[in-house]
Design an enzyme around this catalytic site. Structure first.
Site, PDB file in Angstrom:
ATOM      1  CG  HIS A  10      -1.876  -1.148   1.267  1.00  0.00           C
ATOM      2  ND1 HIS A  10      -2.456  -1.597   2.447  1.00  0.00           N
ATOM      3  CD2 HIS A  10      -2.352  -1.962   0.279  1.00  0.00           C
ATOM      4  CE1 HIS A  10      -3.244  -2.629   2.181  1.00  0.00           C
ATOM      5  NE2 HIS A  10      -3.195  -2.870   0.880  1.00  0.00           N
ATOM      6  N   PRO A  11       1.841   1.421  -0.887  1.00  0.00           N
ATOM      7  CG  PRO A  11       3.107   1.363  -2.851  1.00  0.00           C
ATOM      8  CD  PRO A  11       2.263   0.498  -1.966  1.00  0.00           C
TER       9      PRO A  11
END
Length: 535
Positions: free
Chosen positions: A471-472
């Protein structure tokens, strides 16, 4: 040089957000829209089989195969950072879990000065996007492009996990995206009739033949073109040949939390000191480009099962695998339809907290790391993930060459709070696994193992085994302060004709999986772009 000509809108990246924008902006036949995607067509069959994500994590044909820098708080380990390089982007290789986050996340965005981003503002866009299998209500929509479906069938291990969570004092929750997030239950998925529905399938495929929409795959955007401080187009490379495209209204970056800031920096928009290191002329000194990177860290618990009911067992038997394949082919059911979180939970590591601070993903198989072969024993996995990390890192180019991957440093576990909550998540998970509903299914805890008992031991395990949950975000964050990159209408500060529309604009990462939130961002952005064009 291939001259693509002039379009009203040039969208860079056909991922979770870019496909939404291509659909919505081209709905008006007066708008000429170009969508550029560095990857190829989404023809790999494993893209469309939900459990196929395990193979896609290690396939460079559809995956950028990024890696982080050595992480000082994770024993200097390098962590894989898979990102989709194909139509649909990461929505074509992700785990299909549909989670929006907490209402308070969006109210927090609004309270930072981002007008129009509170939960009441964004809920209509979640509903607009959604085709909820259970029907519409005050929180859910029906008839939108993105299907949100229940898991194909329950599983005894998942049922036992949910029951055990209740025995441990946590509520049951059959809708993590409804009135409250807290509790344990089954995840819903972005699938329909047992097949993955990426943004490319949901938004792009139905409109691809519109005469005013041009989609070009294998087109790696290499630089933005500026006239002074106005973005007027892009340069790209396709099959080794350079090309250009002009934008009459706007260029929209939807290349993700890694690709969008990288392209801004390569084009002279970013921290002047970094650009100087690579002899890139400064178009606009914008220090926040590539700063504030956030990602979710997960730490997994692996358990040996007392019964041969896991997917590990299916994989070890030719007959059972044949049955799995036949069930999928005939009924679109069974293990091949399972998402990366089959069941799960949103829990509090401290009962005095107002909101859950930990997410649990529960899955009926086990492996050393994602993309590896399954273990040769009956195994299952549960992971704990801190929802609201404090740690922030950076995204920096290391070369002026657009084909060289940037340095990705999420800076995991950099704060005491993050370390405490991550350890606390494992302790809460262990408490659930001790409950009578699931105890009969557990032979023993393989990882971290019961000899890992103290908080110090558990933290050492987190450092040794913790990894991304993919989930950057936040590398071109929205805001009004000096470190912000875009304003509340997602326009790049100090630059005309340029917006960023993807997960990089999040002021802080959502409390959950990010795909649903990114689709919402793109739905809202499309309305803003069209409104601004009419003004």
């Amino acid at each position: 040089m291939r001259e693509m000509g002039r379009f009203d809108y040039v969208i860079v990246g056909a991922g979770s957000a870019g496909c939404v924008l291509a659909n919505r902006l081209s709905a008006d036949p007066r708008n000429r829209v170009l969508l550029l995607e560095a990857g190829g067509e989404d023809t790999n069959p494993w893209i469309h089989i939900p459990l196929g994500y395990g193979k896609l994590f290690v396939d460079p044909k559809v995956n950028w195969m990024f890696q982080t820098t050595p992480q000082p708080h994770l024993d200097d380990r390098i962590i894989n950072q898979p990102r989709g390089k194909v139509l649909g982007g990461s929505s074509s290789i992700n785990g299909l879990v549909y989670v929006r986050g907490q209402a308070e996340d969006f109210d927090g965005w609004r309270d930072l000065g981002n007008v129009g981003w509170g939960f009441e503002d964004v809920l209509p866009y979640f509903r607009k996007a959604e085709d909820q299998a259970r029907g519409a209500d005050e929180f859910h929509g029906q008839g939108g492009p993105l299907p949100v479906s229940d898991q194909g069938s329950p599983h005894p291990l998942c049922d036992a996990f949910v029951a055990a969570a209740q025995q441990a004092g946590h509520p049951r929750n059959d809708d993590f995206n409804g009135r409250t997030q807290e509790g344990a239950g089954y995840y819903q998925t972005t699938s329909r009739r047992g097949l993955r529905v990426s943004s490319a399938v949901a938004y792009l495929r139905p409109v691809r033949r519109r005469p005013n929409l041009t989609v070009v795959t294998r087109a790696h955007t290499t630089r933005l073109i500026f006239d002074g401080r106005r973005c007027t187009g892009v340069e790209f490379s396709r099959d080794g040949r350079p090309g250009t495209a002009q934008a009459g209204h706007e260029v929209i970056l939807s290349a993700g939390a890694i690709g969008s800031p990288q392209l801004l920096q390569l084009s002279g928009v970013g921290p002047a000191s970094l650009l100087a290191q690579h002899a890139i002329p400064v178009v606009h000194d914008l220090p926040g480009v590539g700063a504030d990177l956030q990602d979710h860290l997960q730490v997994r618990m692996v358990l040996k099962c007392t019964r041969s009911i896991t997917f590990n067992d299916d994989m070890r038997s030719a007959w059972r695998m044949a049955g799995v394949g036949l069930n999928f082919a005939l009924n679109r059911k069974g293990p091949l339809t399972v998402s990366a979180g089959y069941a799960g939970a949103f829990l509090k590591t401290d009962p005095t907290l107002a909101l859950p601070d930990t997410q649990i993903h529960f899955i009926n198989f086990s492996t050393t790391k994602m993309g590896d072969r399954l273990h040769d024993y009956s195994g299952f996995t549960a992971s704990a993930c801190q929802l609201r990390p404090e740690s922030r890192g950076t995204l920096k180019i290391v070369s002026p060459d657009p084909f060289v991957a940037p340095a990705i440093d999420p800076n995991y576990l950099a704060t005491e709070t993050d370390r405490r909550v991550t350890v606390g998540g494992l302790k809460v998970l262990r408490d659930i696994m001790r409950q009578p509903a699931i105890a009969p299914f557990i032979d023993h805890e393989v990882e971290p193992g019961l000899d890992c008992a103290s908080d110090k031991d558990l933290l050492a395990y987190c450092r040794a085994r913790g990894s991304t949950i993919y989930h950057p975000t936040c590398t071109a964050r929205m805001g009004n302060d000096a470190g912000a990159v875009v304003d509340a209408r997602l326009r790049v500060r100090g630059i005309g004709g340029l917006r960023v529309v993807d997960g990089s604009i999040m002021p802080f990462v959502l409390s959950g999986n990010t795909h649903a939130g990114i689709v919402m961002i793109a739905e809202k952005a499309a309305d803003m772009i069209l409104e601004d064009a009419r003004a």
